[in-house]
Design a protein around this motif. Sequence first.
Motif, short mmCIF file in Angstrom:
data_model
loop_
_atom_site.label_atom_id
_atom_site.label_comp_id
_atom_site.label_asym_id
_atom_site.label_seq_id
_atom_site.Cartn_x
_atom_site.Cartn_y
_atom_site.Cartn_z
N PHE A 29 0.72 -1.39 -0.01
CA PHE A 29 0.19 0.01 -0.01
C PHE A 29 0.81 1.32 -0.07
CE2 PHE A 29 -2.25 3.56 2.00
CZ PHE A 29 -3.56 3.47 1.45
N VAL A 30 0.53 2.00 -0.68
CA VAL A 30 1.39 3.41 -0.78
C VAL A 30 0.33 4.65 -0.70
CG1 VAL A 30 2.85 4.78 -2.27
CG2 VAL A 30 2.54 2.39 -2.70
N ASN A 31 0.91 5.64 0.35
CA ASN A 31 0.44 6.80 0.64
C ASN A 31 1.41 7.87 0.14
OD1 ASN A 31 -0.43 9.40 1.75
ND2 ASN A 31 -1.39 8.59 3.39
N PRO A 32 1.38 8.57 -0.96
CA PRO A 32 2.42 9.34 -1.54
C PRO A 32 1.88 10.88 -1.20
CG PRO A 32 0.74 8.90 -3.44
CD PRO A 32 0.22 8.41 -2.06
N ALA A 33 1.06 11.13 -0.11
CA ALA A 33 0.52 12.49 -0.24
C ALA A 33 1.56 13.61 0.40
CB ALA A 33 -0.73 12.56 1.36
N PHE A 34 1.53 14.92 -0.37
CA PHE A 34 2.06 15.98 0.38
C PHE A 34 2.30 16.08 1.76
CE2 PHE A 34 1.59 17.19 -4.30
CZ PHE A 34 2.76 16.80 -4.61
N THR A 35 0.89 16.18 2.49
CA THR A 35 0.93 16.25 3.89
C THR A 35 -0.24 15.17 4.42
OG1 THR A 35 0.22 17.68 5.48
CG2 THR A 35 -0.59 18.02 3.39
N GLU A 36 0.16 14.58 5.60
CA GLU A 36 -0.78 13.72 5.86
C GLU A 36 -0.89 13.58 7.52
OE1 GLU A 36 -3.55 11.80 6.14
OE2 GLU A 36 -3.18 10.93 4.22
N PRO A 37 -1.84 14.47 8.04
CA PRO A 37 -1.92 14.41 9.35
C PRO A 37 -2.36 13.20 10.19
CG PRO A 37 -3.69 15.73 8.37
CD PRO A 37 -2.75 15.30 7.15
N PHE A 38 -3.00 12.36 9.32
CA PHE A 38 -3.85 11.36 10.06
C PHE A 38 -3.19 10.11 9.75
CE2 PHE A 38 -7.99 9.25 10.73
CZ PHE A 38 -7.62 8.92 12.17
N GLY A 39 -3.65 9.61 8.44
CA GLY A 39 -3.30 8.31 7.92
C GLY A 39 -4.02 7.19 8.15
N LEU A 40 -5.41 7.40 8.04
CA LEU A 40 -6.30 6.01 8.37
C LEU A 40 -5.93 5.19 7.34
CD1 LEU A 40 -8.79 4.97 9.90
CD2 LEU A 40 -10.22 6.07 8.36
N THR A 41 -5.94 5.31 6.17
CA THR A 41 -5.49 4.32 5.27
C THR A 41 -4.40 3.63 5.36
OG1 THR A 41 -4.31 5.95 3.75
CG2 THR A 41 -6.77 5.65 3.29
N LEU A 42 -3.38 3.93 6.17
CA LEU A 42 -2.21 3.32 6.71
C LEU A 42 -2.59 2.15 7.41
CD1 LEU A 42 0.50 5.94 6.70
CD2 LEU A 42 0.08 4.16 4.66
N LEU A 43 -3.42 2.72 8.47
CA LEU A 43 -3.94 1.60 9.33
C LEU A 43 -4.65 0.57 9.10
CD1 LEU A 43 -4.70 4.29 12.19
CD2 LEU A 43 -2.56 3.04 11.96
N GLU A 44 -5.53 0.96 8.05
CA GLU A 44 -6.49 0.19 7.42
C GLU A 44 -5.47 -0.97 6.53
OE1 GLU A 44 -10.66 2.36 6.94
OE2 GLU A 44 -9.00 2.55 5.17
N ALA A 45 -4.65 -0.50 5.86
CA ALA A 45 -3.81 -1.25 4.88
C ALA A 45 -3.04 -2.32 5.92
CB ALA A 45 -2.80 -0.53 4.13
N ALA A 46 -2.58 -1.80 6.91
CA ALA A 46 -1.56 -2.62 7.83
C ALA A 46 -2.36 -3.71 8.26
CB ALA A 46 -1.09 -1.90 8.83
N ALA A 47 -3.70 -3.52 8.70
CA ALA A 47 -4.85 -4.45 9.28
C ALA A 47 -4.82 -5.39 8.67
CB ALA A 47 -5.95 -3.59 9.79
N ALA A 48 -5.18 -5.09 7.01
CA ALA A 48 -5.35 -6.04 6.01
C ALA A 48 -4.21 -6.84 5.74
CB ALA A 48 -6.03 -5.19 4.80
N GLY A 49 -2.91 -6.56 6.15
CA GLY A 49 -1.68 -7.36 5.78
C GLY A 49 -0.91 -6.87 4.71
#
Length: 729
Positions: free
Chosen positions: A348-368
Amino acid sequence: MRKNLDILHFSLHGLIRGQQLELGRDADTGGQCLYVLELVKALARSEQVDKVTLVTRRVFDTKVSDDYSVAHEDLGNGASIRRIEAGTRRYLRKEVLWRHLDAFIDGTLAWLRSERRVPDLIHAHYADAGYVGRQVAAALGCPFVFTGHSLGRVKLQRLEEGGIDPEKMKKRYNLAVRIEAEELSLEAASMVCTSTRQEVEEQYSLYERYAEESMRVIPPGVDLSRFDGDGNQEALASVDAKLNRFLTDPSKPAVFTIARADERKNLTGLVRAFGENEWLRENANLIVVGGTRQTLKQLPSGARKVWSELLQLIDDYDLYGVCAVPKEHASDEVPEFYRWAAQRGGVFVNPAFTEPFGLTLLEAAAAGLPLVATNDGGPRDILANCKNGTLVNPVESADIGKAIEAILSDPTHQKELAETGGRNVREFYSWDAHVNTYLEELSRILPKEPRIHEQGSRQLLTRSESWVVMDLPPALENESDELVDRWREFFRNGDHGMIFATGLSYDESREVVERLDMPRPAILVTGLGSEIHYGWKTPIKDEVWEKQARYRWDREATLEAALQLPGLALQPEDRQHELKISMTLEGDDHPSRTTIQRQLREAGISAKVMISSGCFVDILPIRSGKDVALRYLQMKWGINPASVYCYGTYGNDASVVRGRNLSAIASDADPILRRLRDRPRLYRCKQPGLAGFFEGIEFYGSDEGTPPPLPDESYTSEDEQVPAIEINP
């Protein structure tokens, strides 16, 4: 820690409902909406919480689901969504909501009073909700918590770094209004919730009212149950069909991202990274889920621009057969996109210029899924805790491509990262862990005993159903005898209750009223909202209000900080009040209101600064003011804002004449009043003084005490172009 807590969460913009969130529908319906909804549901499962409500905007619009027009939505376990009408009924983007927020405040207080409810805590999310939440909390006297999510100063900084004209962006995104609302929220907050240390050190520290002692870092939660087991097989099959139609070989490892089609999400940077990396083009597939769209023409301008660039890049790099860009997806398919990518050994890739939160990263990690993420904000803490990926510079597309390749080219390493991330995300970022930490922090700011709704008896106050709020007329001696007699007669039979709201002290106000034989008010608000007295012959002071108004007030420290500025001088002693500092501007090089406000904020002082008639400066407690006092009175005595006529003359009336009251502005009022934007319940008189007072009365047709209904405000292209409001403290 107290039990049976009653908590309100405010999240105003976007579209929120209990199920099937339309994430990615537009720039306003994203991770914040999901986070607040899941936080409310998770809090409701705690034994310490009796009731928790998510307060958002009610929308009647044929372009969106009828779900968003339902006033009350039960979420179970004592959790609910309450939708409040404010201004036009149409769905609006957040940048043009500002002019309707005062009406939202009045609507919220009316709803709470109908339920005889005073919450233990108000928690506001984002600047617009902060504007509302801090004022509701001030009127009710309860603690206020703020979460910025993304911050205006950070956005402005990023835009400037990108070479974009800051003045143009300030106007487009209403950034000046947003930043001032954030400053005021930070001043009023008993606690500021953040997701990461980076937010505290690099983002909130940009603010004048930054106070590290009020900051609390609470790692965000994620609904991990959605990623347990085999998932929703029907939804997974739908995802498979949507992606396979794009891909020549769907079995290749997936480079997956899901985000709104917003420039700051940098989806184009990921496409460049993939397109420029030969190994990835040969050995992987790129999956970009960027919200939903039917045609590009129907998208908002920002999303249309992003998608146009994405499709152009896909063509330029000839990524047909290795890149999937599905046009739409359902809410229940989101976990299955992650699961689909994980089943193929993806990243999973989050290439955002700024990311204060990062919910999608947590979802991706939980999904493996291992992670490649921007080296900004939330991802720093998430990868430090989960130890499942690589941080990259989002502006270096080659580095992004190399980081992805390093993970996917080593299947053993990819699997190790996936397993480590899946294990650690459940330890650090479950909702149970989040709620436990959240409630523990709240215990430090909650009062020992719950507030009780104090509902005054209208029979004890007055029989009036119609109310007038005004300052003491500035030049009554110069008015004609005919107008003065008409003014006195207007209040003589008691059909209209009088509320004088003035900057004078209580004793001075009584002296002026007696000396000039003014109508005797039912309620006297003095010191610009510092004190409230009921009745005239045997006045009763509102001790509860005075206690609320004293919140965070340190008169000596405030005075010391203000006097450090040249061009400020104290007014005479008889103009001072224990809860008000009155000064004058002197000389040509005197400070502006914002300069005085900044001076106090940098000294760690929470206070309001108001300037009237271009030269009189008043500094008040953060929870004081005419507007807050009026809303307190409406809440306590059950006064309908639609039955209140506010006549504004001074600059400190600016926040009083907004909202759901019937308001009129004298023709010779202070400039700050004359700059306010038009709205159905704000009338601009053509006459000054008492002549203007009666002009407004006649306009509203309320001589008989029958105010007009609240109309639906029209919405035109002007709303998209003109700054919404000037924020006043």
